[in-house]
Design a protein around this motif. Structure first.
Motif, PDB file in Angstrom:
ATOM      1  N   VAL A 270      -7.779  -6.672 -10.656  1.00 22.16           N
ATOM      2  CA  VAL A 270      -8.173  -5.305 -11.016  1.00 22.16           C
ATOM      3  C   VAL A 270      -7.122  -4.317 -10.516  1.00 22.16           C
ATOM      4  N   GLU A 271      -6.678  -4.488  -9.264  1.00 27.51           N
ATOM      5  CA  GLU A 271      -5.646  -3.617  -8.714  1.00 27.51           C
ATOM      6  C   GLU A 271      -4.321  -3.815  -9.454  1.00 27.51           C
ATOM      7  N   ALA A 272      -4.051  -5.065  -9.811  1.00 32.87           N
ATOM      8  CA  ALA A 272      -2.818  -5.353 -10.547  1.00 32.87           C
ATOM      9  C   ALA A 272      -2.809  -4.643 -11.887  1.00 32.87           C
TER      10      ALA A 272
ATOM     11  N   ALA B  88      -5.627 -10.131  -6.804  1.00 36.00           N
ATOM     12  CA  ALA B  88      -6.334  -8.861  -7.005  1.00 36.00           C
ATOM     13  C   ALA B  88      -6.006  -8.337  -8.399  1.00 36.00           C
TER      14      ALA B  88
ATOM     15  N   GLU C  70       0.823  -1.213   0.000  1.00 33.42           N
ATOM     16  CA  GLU C  70       0.000   0.000   0.000  1.00 33.42           C
ATOM     17  C   GLU C  70       0.853   1.258   0.000  1.00 33.42           C
TER      18      GLU C  70
ATOM     19  N   SER D 116       0.356  -7.953  -6.578  1.00 34.06           N
ATOM     20  CA  SER D 116      -1.086  -7.964  -6.340  1.00 34.06           C
ATOM     21  C   SER D 116      -1.747  -9.146  -7.037  1.00 34.06           C
TER      22      SER D 116
ATOM     23  N   GLY E 248       2.087  -4.352  -9.229  1.00 34.47           N
ATOM     24  CA  GLY E 248       1.007  -5.016  -9.948  1.00 34.47           C
ATOM     25  C   GLY E 248       1.199  -6.521  -9.999  1.00 34.47           C
TER      26      GLY E 248
ATOM     27  N   SER F 274       5.999   0.361  -9.775  1.00 33.94           N
ATOM     28  CA  SER F 274       4.570   0.172 -10.007  1.00 33.94           C
ATOM     29  C   SER F 274       4.289  -1.159 -10.703  1.00 33.94           C
TER      30      SER F 274
ATOM     31  N   SER G  19      -4.408  -1.922 -12.656  1.00 32.40           N
ATOM     32  CA  SER G  19      -4.261  -0.480 -12.429  1.00 32.40           C
ATOM     33  C   SER G  19      -2.795  -0.102 -12.225  1.00 32.40           C
ATOM     34  N   SER G  20      -2.065  -0.925 -11.464  1.00 31.80           N
ATOM     35  CA  SER G  20      -0.638  -0.645 -11.227  1.00 31.80           C
ATOM     36  C   SER G  20       0.167  -0.767 -12.510  1.00 31.80           C
TER      37      SER G  20
ATOM     38  N   LYS H 149       2.052   1.673  -3.625  1.00 30.84           N
ATOM     39  CA  LYS H 149       0.979   2.159  -4.501  1.00 30.84           C
ATOM     40  C   LYS H 149       0.669   3.630  -4.244  1.00 30.84           C
ATOM     41  N   SER H 150       0.706   4.033  -2.975  1.00 29.21           N
ATOM     42  CA  SER H 150       0.429   5.434  -2.644  1.00 29.21           C
ATOM     43  C   SER H 150       1.525   6.354  -3.175  1.00 29.21           C
TER      44      SER H 150
END
Length: 274
Positions: free
Chosen positions: A241-243, A239, A194, A233, A230, A226, A245-246, A197-198
């Protein structure tokens, strides 16, 4: 410390992370000081050389014909302009360079050894934040309220924000041990996910407003970070969807850069797509 924490995830804050942040800040400040001294020395030497050329040319002008005088003046003007361009500081934040043809990878600095300074300042910061209820601690892990993080970032100038953000990137990289082929690194890396990602998200926002503020090496490093976030994730959390996005954010950083067509950026993009 709060300025640094404002760019990381609100939860999962540990003393180990604080020590890395303080160590990264110390190293970053030392590098900036060295670069500033080098730039000042370059500017001084360049101006001295230009002055010597100018004095020599001025002393020889009376003995020259009009045409040659004009030519000499033009050359001197060009030389002076070049000196000023070379002596200007780049003003970019990040770490300088690797080979353009090397495969993308993160330069991880071992974070297992800290000086007395990091341990002392970490303990002091931890206790002060707790005493003022700025840091909620449970089972050795702290949390900072999201609104507090947002308020701190809103008080920073763009230059200050970029400065603190690059320190956070360096600290996160030093804590990031993820290797897809080594399952033993997954658990520890999940604790930093986290925060990674932030930091990447805030870096992307800064690049959208002013990409020139960061070095090309910094962009490559964050894009790689990043991408690895991904992969983690997807592999450890399923995950997807999160992967995605990264991974898309990694590609975005590479594609919107002014160096997007350079070999190292194209290679990094190929690795992200792969």
């Amino acid at each position: 410390v709060l300025h640094l924490l404002s760019f990381l995830g609100p939860d999962g804050i540990t003393k180990h992370l604080l020590r890395n942040l303080l160590g990264a800040k110390k190293d970053f400040d030392e590098r900036r000081c060295q670069e500033l001294m080098q730039k000042r020395a370059l500017k001084h030497n360049s101006l001295v050389a230009c002055l010597v050329l100018g004095v020599g040319a001025v002393l020889s002008l009376p003995a020259m014909k009009v045409g040659r005088r004009a030519g000499i003046c033009t050359v001197l003007a060009t030389a002076a302009t070049s000196v000023l361009v070379l002596s200007r500081g780049a003003g970019c934040l990040g770490i300088s360079g690797e080979s353009a043809h090397s495969s993308p990878s993160l330069k991880r600095v071992p974070s297992t050894s800290f000086s007395y300074f990091e341990y002392e300042q970490c303990d002091i910061s931890w206790d002060v934040l707790k005493s003022w209820a700025l840091l909620s601690v449970k089972e050795g892990k702290g949390s900072v309220h999201r609104l507090l993080q947002q308020a701190i970032r809103s008080c920073q100038t763009e230059e200050e924000g970029a400065y603190y953000l690059m320190i956070c990137i360096d600290a996160v990289v030093s804590c990031w041990t993820f290797k897809p082929s080594e399952v033993s690194t997954w658990k520890e890396s999940l604790l930093m996910l986290e925060h990674v990602k932030s930091a990447v998200m805030h870096f992307s926002e800064f690049c959208c407003s002013d990409e020139a503020r960061f070095t090309r090496e910094a962009v490559l490093k964050v894009a790689q970070l990043s991408k690895e976030a991904g992969i983690l994730s997807a592999m450890a959390l399923n995950a997807f969807v999160e992967a995605m996005s990264s991974l898309e954010l990694s590609l975005k950083l590479l594609e919107m850069s002014s160096d997007a067509k350079k070999p190292d950026f194209r290679l990094a993009r190929a690795h992200s797509l792969h």
